[in-house]
Enzyme design. Structure first.
Site, PDB file in Angstrom:
ATOM      1  N   SER A 110      -3.414   6.113   5.093  1.00  0.00           N
ATOM      2  CA  SER A 110      -2.094   6.464   4.584  1.00  0.00           C
ATOM      3  C   SER A 110      -1.180   6.966   5.714  1.00  0.00           C
ATOM      4  O   SER A 110      -0.896   6.206   6.631  1.00  0.00           O
ATOM      5  CB  SER A 110      -2.281   7.489   3.447  1.00  0.00           C
ATOM      6  OG  SER A 110      -1.116   7.630   2.708  1.00  0.00           O
ATOM      7  N   ASP A 160      -1.093  -0.024  -5.523  1.00  0.00           N
ATOM      8  CA  ASP A 160      -0.729   1.198  -4.799  1.00  0.00           C
ATOM      9  C   ASP A 160       0.745   1.516  -5.088  1.00  0.00           C
ATOM     10  O   ASP A 160       1.626   0.706  -4.808  1.00  0.00           O
ATOM     11  CB  ASP A 160      -0.931   0.957  -3.292  1.00  0.00           C
ATOM     12  CG  ASP A 160      -0.844   2.230  -2.468  1.00  0.00           C
ATOM     13  OD1 ASP A 160      -0.145   3.171  -2.892  1.00  0.00           O
ATOM     14  OD2 ASP A 160      -1.466   2.276  -1.394  1.00  0.00           O
ATOM     15  N   HIS A 191      -3.823   3.807  -4.551  1.00  0.00           N
ATOM     16  CA  HIS A 191      -3.758   4.431  -3.224  1.00  0.00           C
ATOM     17  C   HIS A 191      -5.112   4.961  -2.726  1.00  0.00           C
ATOM     18  O   HIS A 191      -5.404   4.828  -1.536  1.00  0.00           O
ATOM     19  CB  HIS A 191      -2.704   5.547  -3.244  1.00  0.00           C
ATOM     20  CG  HIS A 191      -2.234   5.939  -1.877  1.00  0.00           C
ATOM     21  ND1 HIS A 191      -1.612   5.059  -1.016  1.00  0.00           N
ATOM     22  CD2 HIS A 191      -2.323   7.119  -1.216  1.00  0.00           C
ATOM     23  CE1 HIS A 191      -1.328   5.688   0.118  1.00  0.00           C
ATOM     24  NE2 HIS A 191      -1.746   6.937   0.022  1.00  0.00           N
TER      25      HIS A 191
HETATM   26  C1  MLT Z   1       3.738   8.339   4.674  1.00  0.00           C
HETATM   27  O1  MLT Z   1       4.518   9.243   4.454  1.00  0.00           O
HETATM   28  O2  MLT Z   1       3.226   8.121   5.772  1.00  0.00           O
HETATM   29  C2  MLT Z   1       3.415   7.473   3.522  1.00  0.00           C
HETATM   30  O3  MLT Z   1       4.332   7.672   2.505  1.00  0.00           O
HETATM   31  C3  MLT Z   1       2.038   7.706   3.027  1.00  0.00           C
HETATM   32  C4  MLT Z   1       1.708   9.158   2.841  1.00  0.00           C
HETATM   33  O4  MLT Z   1       2.343   9.850   2.068  1.00  0.00           O
HETATM   34  O5  MLT Z   1       0.805   9.632   3.470  1.00  0.00           O
END
Ligand code: MLT
Length: 213
Positions: A110, A160, A191
């Site tokens: 992520s 996701d 996710h």
């Molecule tokens: C990010 O902010 O990098 C993406 O939205 C995924 C997350 O929340 O980690």
């Protein structure tokens, strides 16, 4: 036990003597820390060394690797700054711990996968390979970097809600245009990571990484 270097709280675990010589750079998701992905790293490649930093940005107490303005909307300036800062930390960690910087493989989930992708775009020579779980385009590069032959495993979920599938497809397009040897795996999941994907990543690693000289 966590240590601090260049302002990064992190874990470093040496690899096995006479092992692959690979170091996994573990990059956690939002709200994670330097301990989170260690079991995953051990599962993916048990003999590897592990470098696992905690993201320096705090979003209401949740560690991240760069600031965002809203979900999926990134603070571009901070992202660039944090990417260079992380690359510098990795270099310092290589000096400090003596791991082989030519065998550094990022494993990100992520937010951690997004900064790994950003590292690939801004520091194309830093990483030897990457495993990206739930990644999106960190920014549109002005120039296509040269990632010729770099093995990249990208695991994405069709359901996701945080990472829109067409955004992952765009990232895949950028990486392929840059010459990366991309293995994009879609699953009908959301996710969170699934066991099946971990097993697939493990299979990909054992097929791909031993071929790195
Ligand atoms: C990010 O902010 O990098 C993406 O939205 C995924 C997350 O929340 O980690």
């Amino acid at each position: 036990m966590s240590a601090e270097l260049a302002g990064f709280v992190h874990n470093y675990l040496p690899g096995e003597r006479d092992g692959s010589g690979i170091t996994l750079l573990l990059l956690h998701g939002t709200g994670g820390n330097e301990d989170d992905l260690i079991p995953l790293g051990k599962q993916l490649l048990p003999d590897a060394a592990i470098l696992s930093p905690r993201g320096k940005v705090s979003e209401h107490g949740a560690p991240r690797f760069f600031r965002r303005l809203a979900e999926g909307v990134f603070d571009h300036e901070d992202l660039l700054f944090r990417t260079h800062e992380l690359a510098a930390f990795v270099g310092q960690a290589a000096d400090e711990y003596g791991f082989d910087r030519r065998k550094l493989v990022a494993v990100g989930y992520s937010n951690g996968a997004n900064i790994a992708a950003s590292l690939m775009l801004l520091h194309p020579d830093l990483l030897r390979a990457a495993v990206l779980f739930r990644a999106m385009v960190p920014f549109e590069p002005e120039e296509t970097p040269d990632l010729t032959g770099m093995p990249v495993f990208l695991a994405a979920g069709r359901r996701d809600t945080m990472i829109p599938p067409d955004n992952t497809e765009r990232l895949a397009g950028i990486l392929q245009e840059a010459g990366a040897d991309l293995d994009l795996r879609w699953k009908n999941v959301g996710h969170p990571l699934t066991y099946e994907e971990l097993e697939e990543a493990r299979g990909w690693i054992s097929e791909t990484l031993p071929k790195l000289s």
